[in-house]
Design a protein around this motif. Structure first.
Motif, PDB file in Angstrom:
ATOM      1  N   GLN A 168      -1.644  11.102   0.484  1.00 19.52           N
ATOM      2  CA  GLN A 168      -2.894  10.646  -0.117  1.00 19.52           C
ATOM      3  C   GLN A 168      -2.756   9.199  -0.584  1.00 19.52           C
ATOM      4  OE1 GLN A 168      -4.129  12.983  -3.468  1.00 19.52           O
ATOM      5  NE2 GLN A 168      -6.198  12.181  -3.434  1.00 19.52           N
ATOM      6  N   GLN A 169      -1.609   8.859  -1.174  1.00 24.04           N
ATOM      7  CA  GLN A 169      -1.380   7.493  -1.630  1.00 24.04           C
ATOM      8  C   GLN A 169      -1.322   6.534  -0.439  1.00 24.04           C
ATOM      9  OE1 GLN A 169       2.200   7.014  -3.880  1.00 24.04           O
ATOM     10  NE2 GLN A 169       1.994   4.799  -4.045  1.00 24.04           N
ATOM     11  N   PHE A 170      -0.624   6.923   0.629  1.00 20.52           N
ATOM     12  CA  PHE A 170      -0.554   6.078   1.812  1.00 20.52           C
ATOM     13  C   PHE A 170      -1.935   5.905   2.438  1.00 20.52           C
ATOM     14  CE2 PHE A 170       4.072   7.449   2.494  1.00 20.52           C
ATOM     15  CZ  PHE A 170       4.537   6.372   1.769  1.00 20.52           C
ATOM     16  N   GLY A 171      -2.705   6.988   2.482  1.00 17.10           N
ATOM     17  CA  GLY A 171      -4.048   6.910   3.035  1.00 17.10           C
ATOM     18  C   GLY A 171      -4.937   5.971   2.237  1.00 17.10           C
ATOM     19  N   ALA A 172      -4.818   6.016   0.919  1.00 14.94           N
ATOM     20  CA  ALA A 172      -5.612   5.121   0.072  1.00 14.94           C
ATOM     21  C   ALA A 172      -5.194   3.667   0.283  1.00 14.94           C
ATOM     22  CB  ALA A 172      -5.459   5.517  -1.394  1.00 14.94           C
ATOM     23  N   GLU A 173      -3.908   3.454   0.516  1.00 17.61           N
ATOM     24  CA  GLU A 173      -3.412   2.095   0.718  1.00 17.61           C
ATOM     25  C   GLU A 173      -3.945   1.485   2.004  1.00 17.61           C
ATOM     26  OE1 GLU A 173       0.858  -0.132   1.494  1.00 17.61           O
ATOM     27  OE2 GLU A 173       0.817   1.811   0.512  1.00 17.61           O
ATOM     28  N   PHE A 174      -4.033   2.297   3.065  1.00 10.91           N
ATOM     29  CA  PHE A 174      -4.443   1.777   4.359  1.00 10.91           C
ATOM     30  C   PHE A 174      -5.922   2.004   4.647  1.00 10.91           C
ATOM     31  CE2 PHE A 174       0.139   2.402   4.908  1.00 10.91           C
ATOM     32  CZ  PHE A 174       0.480   1.111   5.246  1.00 10.91           C
ATOM     33  N   ALA A 175      -6.675   2.503   3.689  1.00 19.84           N
ATOM     34  CA  ALA A 175      -8.096   2.762   3.908  1.00 19.84           C
ATOM     35  C   ALA A 175      -8.916   1.477   3.907  1.00 19.84           C
ATOM     36  CB  ALA A 175      -8.629   3.721   2.839  1.00 19.84           C
ATOM     37  N   GLN A 176      -8.394   0.432   3.289  1.00 14.97           N
ATOM     38  CA  GLN A 176      -9.144  -0.814   3.208  1.00 14.97           C
ATOM     39  C   GLN A 176      -9.098  -1.542   4.548  1.00 14.97           C
ATOM     40  OE1 GLN A 176      -7.307  -2.982   0.065  1.00 14.97           O
ATOM     41  NE2 GLN A 176      -7.708  -1.422  -1.471  1.00 14.97           N
ATOM     42  N   ALA A 177     -10.241  -2.099   4.939  1.00 15.12           N
ATOM     43  CA  ALA A 177     -10.307  -2.851   6.186  1.00 15.12           C
ATOM     44  C   ALA A 177      -9.605  -4.196   6.005  1.00 15.12           C
ATOM     45  CB  ALA A 177     -11.756  -3.065   6.593  1.00 15.12           C
ATOM     46  N   ARG A 178      -8.864  -4.589   7.016  1.00 11.82           N
ATOM     47  CA  ARG A 178      -8.146  -5.869   6.964  1.00 11.82           C
ATOM     48  C   ARG A 178      -8.952  -6.898   7.740  1.00 11.82           C
ATOM     49  NH1 ARG A 178      -2.368  -3.445   6.894  1.00 11.82           N
ATOM     50  NH2 ARG A 178      -2.514  -2.656   4.789  1.00 11.82           N
ATOM     51  N   VAL A 179      -9.621  -7.753   7.032  1.00 11.50           N
ATOM     52  CA  VAL A 179     -10.491  -8.710   7.702  1.00 11.50           C
ATOM     53  C   VAL A 179     -10.073 -10.152   7.451  1.00 11.50           C
ATOM     54  CG1 VAL A 179     -12.510  -7.205   7.786  1.00 11.50           C
ATOM     55  CG2 VAL A 179     -12.124  -8.612   5.770  1.00 11.50           C
ATOM     56  N   GLY A 180      -9.231 -10.397   6.490  1.00 16.83           N
ATOM     57  CA  GLY A 180      -8.822 -11.765   6.170  1.00 16.83           C
ATOM     58  C   GLY A 180      -7.824 -12.311   7.174  1.00 16.83           C
ATOM     59  N   TRP A 181      -7.704 -13.635   7.214  1.00 16.92           N
ATOM     60  CA  TRP A 181      -6.780 -14.255   8.162  1.00 16.92           C
ATOM     61  C   TRP A 181      -5.338 -13.904   7.827  1.00 16.92           C
ATOM     62  CZ3 TRP A 181      -2.938 -17.481   6.656  1.00 16.92           C
ATOM     63  CH2 TRP A 181      -3.020 -18.027   5.370  1.00 16.92           C
ATOM     64  N   PHE A 182      -5.036 -13.769   6.532  1.00 15.92           N
ATOM     65  CA  PHE A 182      -3.663 -13.441   6.141  1.00 15.92           C
ATOM     66  C   PHE A 182      -3.286 -12.034   6.612  1.00 15.92           C
ATOM     67  CE2 PHE A 182      -0.508 -11.793   3.130  1.00 15.92           C
ATOM     68  CZ  PHE A 182       0.494 -12.740   3.309  1.00 15.92           C
ATOM     69  N   ASP A 183      -4.198 -11.069   6.460  1.00 15.56           N
ATOM     70  CA  ASP A 183      -3.923  -9.705   6.911  1.00 15.56           C
ATOM     71  C   ASP A 183      -3.718  -9.652   8.422  1.00 15.56           C
ATOM     72  OD1 ASP A 183      -4.021  -8.593   4.385  1.00 15.56           O
ATOM     73  OD2 ASP A 183      -6.178  -8.217   4.502  1.00 15.56           O
ATOM     74  N   ARG A 184      -4.551 -10.380   9.142  1.00 16.85           N
ATOM     75  CA  ARG A 184      -4.389 -10.411  10.603  1.00 16.85           C
ATOM     76  C   ARG A 184      -3.077 -11.072  10.996  1.00 16.85           C
ATOM     77  NH1 ARG A 184     -10.279 -11.815  10.910  1.00 16.85           N
ATOM     78  NH2 ARG A 184      -9.518 -13.927  10.813  1.00 16.85           N
ATOM     79  N   PHE A 185      -2.696 -12.125  10.257  1.00 18.55           N
ATOM     80  CA  PHE A 185      -1.433 -12.813  10.537  1.00 18.55           C
ATOM     81  C   PHE A 185      -0.238 -11.874  10.292  1.00 18.55           C
ATOM     82  CE2 PHE A 185       2.186 -15.250   8.822  1.00 18.55           C
ATOM     83  CZ  PHE A 185       2.521 -15.965   9.960  1.00 18.55           C
ATOM     84  N   ILE A 186      -0.255 -11.139   9.194  1.00 18.30           N
ATOM     85  CA  ILE A 186       0.840 -10.219   8.877  1.00 18.30           C
ATOM     86  C   ILE A 186       0.888  -9.081   9.889  1.00 18.30           C
ATOM     87  CG2 ILE A 186       1.688  -8.573   7.162  1.00 18.30           C
ATOM     88  CD1 ILE A 186       2.252 -11.504   6.499  1.00 18.30           C
TER      89      ILE A 186
END
Length: 192
Positions: free
Chosen positions: A46-64
């Motif tokens: 449940q904790q992992f699911g909550a962590e990855f539930a957010q959409a990654r739309v920023g340039w930094f997230d895409r870069f990582i």
């Protein structure tokens, strides 16, 4: 008789089991341990699911995310590059391998741990995706079975394939004599 009955009541009476309670001091109750482990696993997921539930739309997230995709191909291509280097310039390759021979053993262990954790996490993610795909496939199985039955019913050699049903024009056309010369010759040869 009263002494034995009193002893049994002391050990197993009043809704308690002294033997089991004493044994659980020395050995964990397997059923309760499994329930605790399942609860911990569910909370972690449940904790992992909550962590990855957010959409990654920023340039930094895409870069990582792109950076996380680099190690596997880099290691595979680097290993192939070492083979090519060994064939193209063996002396240069041997000099580099002598440098690697000086790397201390604890550093090799650390590298092994890092690589195994990286690939282990990827393997777990791939396994979970595979299990999810299998579940989706199994859910579709009844529909596929029905589709196969419907397709097999359409085959020319299946029972009732030539049945005209309620179409009277088709039934009349099926029994009407044909003007095919080969069929007429065959009929004439049979009646002789």
């Amino acid at each position: 008789m009263g002494l034995i009955q009193g002893l049994w009541a002391m050990l197993f009476g009043s809704g308690r089991n002294v033997v089991v309670e004493t044994a659980e001091v020395f050995r964990e109750n397997a059923e309760a341990g499994s329930a605790r482990a399942a609860e911990i696993q569910a909370q972690a997921m449940q904790q992992f699911g909550a962590e990855f539930a957010q959409a990654r739309v920023g340039w930094f997230d895409r870069f990582i995310d792109a950076l996380n995709r680099v190690p596997r191909p880099a290691m595979a291509l680097g290993t192939l590059g070492l083979f090519v280097a060994a064939m193209v310039d063996p002396i240069w390759f041997a000099e580099r391998m002598q440098g690697i021979a000086l790397v201390p053993e604890p550093l090799w262990w650390l590298l092994g741990v890092i690589v195994s954790f990286y690939f282990g996490a990827r393997q777990q993610a791939k396994t979970q995706n595979f299990q999810r795909d299998i579940a989706v496939t199994l859910a579709r199985a009844p529909l596929v079975v029905e589709n196969i039955k419907a397709l097999r019913a359409l085959r020319f050699d299946s029972v009732g394939a030539a049945d005209t049903g309620h179409d009277s024009r088709l039934a009349m056309a099926a029994v009407e004599p044909s003007s095919n010369p080969a069929i007429q010759e065959w009929r004439a040869a049979r009646h002789v």
